[in-house]
Design an enzyme around this catalytic site. Structure first.
Site, PDB file in Angstrom:
ATOM      1  N   LYS A 426       0.829  -1.215   0.000  1.00  0.00           N
ATOM      2  CA  LYS A 426       0.000   0.000   0.000  1.00  0.00           C
ATOM      3  C   LYS A 426       0.860   1.261   0.000  1.00  0.00           C
ATOM      4  CE  LYS A 426      -2.409  -0.824   3.640  1.00  0.00           C
ATOM      5  NZ  LYS A 426      -1.698  -2.073   3.977  1.00  0.00           N
ATOM      6  N   THR A 428       3.855   1.533  -1.206  1.00  0.00           N
ATOM      7  CA  THR A 428       4.467   1.613  -2.538  1.00  0.00           C
ATOM      8  C   THR A 428       3.480   2.170  -3.560  1.00  0.00           C
ATOM      9  OG1 THR A 428       5.740  -0.351  -1.928  1.00  0.00           O
ATOM     10  CG2 THR A 428       5.774   0.290  -4.238  1.00  0.00           C
ATOM     11  N   ARG A 450       2.261   7.278   7.418  1.00  0.00           N
ATOM     12  CA  ARG A 450       2.578   7.127   8.841  1.00  0.00           C
ATOM     13  C   ARG A 450       4.082   6.961   9.032  1.00  0.00           C
ATOM     14  NH1 ARG A 450      -0.547   1.971  10.320  1.00  0.00           N
ATOM     15  NH2 ARG A 450      -0.173   1.566   8.114  1.00  0.00           N
ATOM     16  N   LYS A 461       8.764  -7.129   9.369  1.00  0.00           N
ATOM     17  CA  LYS A 461       8.245  -6.480   8.173  1.00  0.00           C
ATOM     18  C   LYS A 461       9.260  -5.560   7.497  1.00  0.00           C
ATOM     19  CE  LYS A 461       4.012  -4.071   6.719  1.00  0.00           C
ATOM     20  NZ  LYS A 461       4.520  -2.804   6.222  1.00  0.00           N
ATOM     21  N   ALA A 680      -2.770  -0.281  12.767  1.00  0.00           N
ATOM     22  CA  ALA A 680      -4.187  -0.398  12.409  1.00  0.00           C
ATOM     23  C   ALA A 680      -4.870  -1.557  13.104  1.00  0.00           C
ATOM     24  CB  ALA A 680      -4.331  -0.536  10.900  1.00  0.00           C
ATOM     25  N   PHE A 711      -3.171  -1.977   6.900  1.00  0.00           N
ATOM     26  CA  PHE A 711      -3.712  -3.325   6.688  1.00  0.00           C
ATOM     27  C   PHE A 711      -4.896  -3.315   5.715  1.00  0.00           C
ATOM     28  CE2 PHE A 711      -1.748  -3.815  11.035  1.00  0.00           C
ATOM     29  CZ  PHE A 711      -0.624  -4.452  10.565  1.00  0.00           C
ATOM     30  N   PHE A 799       3.801  -8.069  -9.517  1.00  0.00           N
ATOM     31  CA  PHE A 799       5.113  -8.656  -9.240  1.00  0.00           C
ATOM     32  C   PHE A 799       5.622  -9.335 -10.514  1.00  0.00           C
ATOM     33  CE2 PHE A 799       3.472  -7.816  -5.152  1.00  0.00           C
ATOM     34  CZ  PHE A 799       4.518  -7.824  -4.234  1.00  0.00           C
ATOM     35  N   TRP A 828       6.837  -0.159  -8.884  1.00  0.00           N
ATOM     36  CA  TRP A 828       7.971  -0.755  -8.181  1.00  0.00           C
ATOM     37  C   TRP A 828       9.178  -0.885  -9.109  1.00  0.00           C
ATOM     38  CZ3 TRP A 828      10.792  -5.355  -8.657  1.00  0.00           C
ATOM     39  CH2 TRP A 828      11.638  -5.659  -7.578  1.00  0.00           C
TER      40      TRP A 828
END
Length: 975
Positions: A426, A428, A450, A461, A680, A711, A799, A828
């Protein structure tokens, strides 16, 4: 025409009063004029207006004062009209001119004040002693430079105090006398409309052309005695008129040049050895020999007849009027700066590589713009930012007041489907979208993200700066400390925690009298309540302000909070994943006198202070919210707040800088606000209201602000709408729902995904059936967004292992489920260019009317609000409250907190409470194990199942790969 200007003109035509005693001020003084002359008379007394011989006659070749007066009247009248037009749209606007004087003579001060009052300006006069040093004058200049109430600055200093250092200390935008190198450089370059031109030099031109009637084209002009900025301005202006100029007293052929000159401009007092007979009869002579900065007039000179004679008082008066004209121009520029204007953003170029390097290599390969340059490009003023290093700055909240009349831009939320433990990108997508909008479609846009906790950064993560060619840079600064906001939250939170246990200890070990005497001590023979103690007295209904007048009952009521330790909900926090702090015992030291209890640590971003920071809209609102935070109940069941503990002011002090959003940039040089970072799953999961509000003003009505909710849409988006939008009053235009093929395969029945473990072949090879089956989760999340009446655009984060067939299938099924559009994204691998289609889809969706609505009415009972979320959003059959949860709901309702919105603390890995239930679970009962209240933040948060507010570290945390190169000081291993 008012009364002030005729007064000045009459004074210039009458013999001046005899010289009075010099005005000597040993310390700086400030006197303002603005509608009355009382302050001016106090400052000047009855000082003479002009010094020198009375001029009761004019040479035959000269002109009457009427011509000069007419020019001055015209300048002042034009300035007055322009200012009136400006004030029609800005009624409270009144430009302020500051004059710094170092000397005894106040010659020009009354003229300046009368002209200013006639026009409608204010003047502030700063008087310094005549022997003031260069450093003292510069110190005053720098103070005025930073005073946003002052729009122009002029100097009245003697010639011997002139120096480049002093002149160039002035801010060019306040230099209404045009003496700084920047203003002179613009004038020489031909950009007179972008700078301030010397009023004296301009007065010379005006008087020659309009008063004497000289056509300057082709004239030979000798400028003698002028120097520095005046000489440069005169030469430039004369050359613009087609004149030939010569200058300087000391020249071998001065007599011949005086004979050849059509016009002679005397820029300083004429040396006695140069006779006036050297000037040919019929030559136009203009005398501006009084020092235009000091106000001292040159000595009288013998009279001869010239073709035209313009004397120093004429130049002084017109120069004063033209300075007023420059002041009005300065005010107009200032007003223009206060308003929103189209960005002049220089975007950074990307050169994507294949294969795509690591995130930190990409980040380090791009040189970010200096943050002050970025701030200027997006319309922030220099006094609205506080710079941290080269690439970060805090933005002051004053920008909201400046832009309060500016229409907001479009408001876009990025949410997601139920994610895998790896996250679905999200952040990205958010970065890729704003890079596409601004760097490729030339649309103002702002990302609001954030701040990441260092728990995930060093845990599983990793960082949260985006990834690949869609990142916030420098990513190591983004992910590590930033500007210290989370540390400020940790300090404030733990100060409050310490205050709770300390207060219990002291109340347990002291009498009422001893406790009261320590809470309200005798200091230098005086005992008085602090401001926050007076507020507590008022809350208790004790209307007294003298500590000695309280009765014994009132003393006990005031001094004792009687906190029930079993009701304490305020925990200590730490910004590190540490599972062994989930349950601790405090107070085991001998000095704590047997007072101990069980407690716990939460992750710092779960602190209510983080939620307060994210939801507040001003410093005053933050202070009020901090004071309202409920930390426990007393033994009678009443809530105990931070205000009751007397700690609110201290918490606000610790948070005073954290409230300002942090400005950074993307890889393509577009702006990003990074501010607040609540999780979240255990908090409301959105960046700050303040960052969004400032960004919406800065982008302008046609711009976009893109913010991200944590999330899945069932978690972060639901809270964004029901909590954040209620607090902010902002209405979203579009939801961008992020999906990935790998997450859809997981929801379609694929094997489990574990962080740090290579993906199984089902995720790296084409599997149409798994994708089709997993799209049920995508369809459910689209339906959740539609509950709130906001159009949805699906962004498929592609991807390299995704196939064309899989991509097409997801987009087709998303549209069938009701998405406005569904677009594959490649940011990306190539940056903003790879999300241009998404940007276009978002623009089109935003043009549609939003039918935004809340999911529930906050006036409903707490249980009904919880049930509404469980059934409408998660798909639960019903809820089940534990006895403890029911008791908490009853207590909070009784205490008056039942009308707050709900913030569900639930696993993010499933729509249900069970993380392993993928897809769209049905017919489950949602267990509510506990309920807590964040009264300062403004919500009730039920805990679903066994939710932990302190994450743990895995077997192999990220910190194994993080290191520092001690030679280059570069961070390695962040991702």
């Amino acid at each position: 025409m008012g009364t002030r200007l005729p007064l000045v003109l009459r004074q210039l035509r009458r013999p001046p009063h005899p010289p009075g005693p010099p005005l000597r001020l040993r310390v700086p003084c400030r006197a303002s004029s603005g509608g009355g002359s009382g302050g001016r008379e106090d400052l000047l007394g009855q000082r003479r207006l002009l010094d020198g011989q009375a001029r009761s006659s004019r040479s035959p070749g000269g002109r009457t004062p009427a011509a000069r007066d007419s020019i001055v009247r015209e300048v002042i009248q034009n300035s007055k009209e322009v200012l009136s037009l400006l004030q029609e749209k800005n009624p409270a606007f009144k430009p302020v001119l500051a004059i710094i004087q170092a000397g005894d003579d106040n010659l020009m001060q009354e003229i300046n004040q009368n002209l200013a009052e006639e026009t409608g300006l204010n003047i502030t006069h700063i008087c310094l002693p005549p022997d003031s040093s260069e450093a003292e004058i510069i110190d005053e200049i720098l103070k005025i430079n930073e005073d946003t109430r002052v729009h122009g600055l002029a100097l009245q200093i003697s010639e011997n105090l002139f120096s480049n250092k002093i002149l160039n200390a002035l801010k060019p935008e306040k230099d209404v006398d045009g003496v700084t190198d920047i203003n002179l450089g613009k004038l020489v370059r031909g950009d007179a409309h972008e700078c301030f031109v010397s009023p004296v030099a301009k007065a010379v031109i005006e008087l020659l052309e309009k008063s004497v009637g000289v056509n300057l084209d082709g004239k030979k002009i000798l400028v003698v005695g002028a120097h520095g900025s005046l000489e440069a301005a005169l030469q430039c202006l004369f050359q613009r008129k087609g004149s030939m100029t010569m200058s300087q007293w000391k020249t071998p052929q001065l007599q011949r040049k005086l004979h050849e000159a059509d016009i002679v401009v005397l820029g300083s007092r004429k040396p006695e050895e140069i006779p006036l007979t050297w000037i040919q009869p019929g030559t136009t002579v203009l005398n501006c020999s009084h020092d235009f900065l000091s106000g001292k007039v040159g000595c009288g000179s013998p009279r001869i007849h010239f073709g035209g004679l313009i004397e120093e008082d004429d130049v002084s008066l017109l120069a004063a009027a033209l300075r007023i004209q420059n002041m009005v121009s300065s005010g107009r520029r200032w007003l223009r700066e206060q308003q929103h204007r189209r960005w002049r953003l220089h975007c950074l170029k990307l050169q994507p590589l294949s294969p795509v390097p690591s995130d930190i290599e990409i980040s380090r390969g791009q040189t970010p713009k200096a943050v002050d340059v970025l701030a200027k490009e997006i319309g922030l003023l220099a006094d609205e930012i506080e710079i941290y290093g080269k690439s970060k700055a805090k933005v002051r909240l004053s920008v909201l007041e400046r832009l309060k009349n500016q229409a907001d831009g479009k408001y876009v939320l990025v949410a997601g489907i139920t994610p895998t433990p790896l996250g679905e990108g999200k952040s990205t997508v958010t970065i890729g979208l704003v890079q596409a909008l601004t760097a490729h479609l030339n649309v103002n846009s702002f990302a609001c993200l954030r701040q990441p906790s260092q728990g995930p950064t060093f845990g599983v993560k990793g960082g949260a700066a985006g990834g690949g060619y869609a990142q916030v840079i420098p990513m190591e600064e983004f992910n590590l400390h930033l500007t210290g906001d989370i540390h400020a939250i940790t300090a404030a939170n733990n100060l409050l925690a310490a205050a709770i246990d300390t207060r219990i200890l002291h109340e347990n070990t002291q009498t009422d009298k001893a406790l009261y005497n320590r809470l309200v001590p005798l200091v230098n023979g005086v005992r008085e309540f602090s401001e926050i103690q007076l507020a507590r007295l008022k809350k208790l209904g004790i209307n007294k302000t003298d500590p000695s007048t309280l009765t014994e009952e009132e003393v006990s009521k005031f001094a004792r909070l009687d906190i029930n330790p079993s009701t304490i909900t305020w925990q200590r926090v730490l910004d590190t994943n540490d599972r062994f702090l989930r349950k601790i015992t405090i107070g085991q030291g001998n000095t704590e006198k047997g007072y101990f209890r069980q407690a716990q640590f939460d992750i710092a971003v779960a602190s209510e202070i983080m939620a307060v920071l994210a939801l507040t809209d001003s410093l005053a609102d933050m202070k009020a919210r901090l004071g309202r935070m409920v930390v426990a109940s007393d033994k009678s069941g009443h809530p105990v707040t931070a205000d009751d503990l007397g700690v609110t002011g201290a918490l606000t002090v610790l948070m005073k800088d954290a409230i300002k959003p942090n400005l950074m940039q993307t890889l393509e040089g577009t702006p990003v606000f990074v501010h607040a970072g609540p999780f979240a799953n255990i908090a409301h999961g959105n960046s700050s209201v303040l960052a969004d509000k400032i960004a919406l003003k800065l982008v302008g009505e046609e711009g976009f602000v893109v913010t991200e909710a944590g999330f899945g849409a069932d978690i972060g988006m639901e809270k964004f709408f029901n909590i954040k939008c209620r607090a902010s009053g902002l209405v979203p235009n579009v939801v961008v729902l992020v999906a990935t093929v790998r997450a859809l395969k997981m929801h379609g029945g694929g094997p489990s995904v574990t962080a740090g473990v290579p993906l199984k072949k089902e995720y790296t090879e084409e599997n149409i059936q798994l994708v089709a089956d997993g799209c049920c989760n995508l369809q459910k999340q689209i339906q959740i967004a539609q509950l709130f009446g906001v159009p949805v655009v699906v962004a498929l984060n592609v991807f390299k292992t995704d196939t064309r067939a899989e991509i097409d299938l997801v987009c087709e099924l998303a549209k069938r489920a009701g998405a406005f559009d569904a677009v594959p994204c490649y940011h990306w691998s190539v940056g903003g260019k790879g999300s241009v289609d998404l940007a276009r889809a978002v623009r089109e969706a935003a043009s549609k009317r939003s039918r935004f609505q809340f999911l529930y009415d906050v006036q409903l009972p707490v249980v009904d609000k919880i049930r509404t979320i469980a059934q409408a959003v998660y798909g639960a059959k019903d809820i089940e409250l534990s006895p403890e949860a029911q008791a908490k709901i009853d207590r909070y309702t009784k205490q008056g907190f039942g009308n707050l919105p709900i913030c569900m603390a639930k696993t993010h890995l499933s729509l249900s409470h069970e993380p392993d239930k993928k897809g769209v679970p049905r017919d489950f009962i949602l267990p509510i194990s506990d309920v807590r209240a964040s009264i300062g933040a403004g919500f009730i948060y039920p805990l679903v199942g066994t939710m932990s507010t302190m994450p743990g570290l895995p077997t192999r945390p990220c910190f194994y790969d993080i290191d520092l190169d001690t030679e280059t000081e570069q961070v390695k291993g962040l991702f």
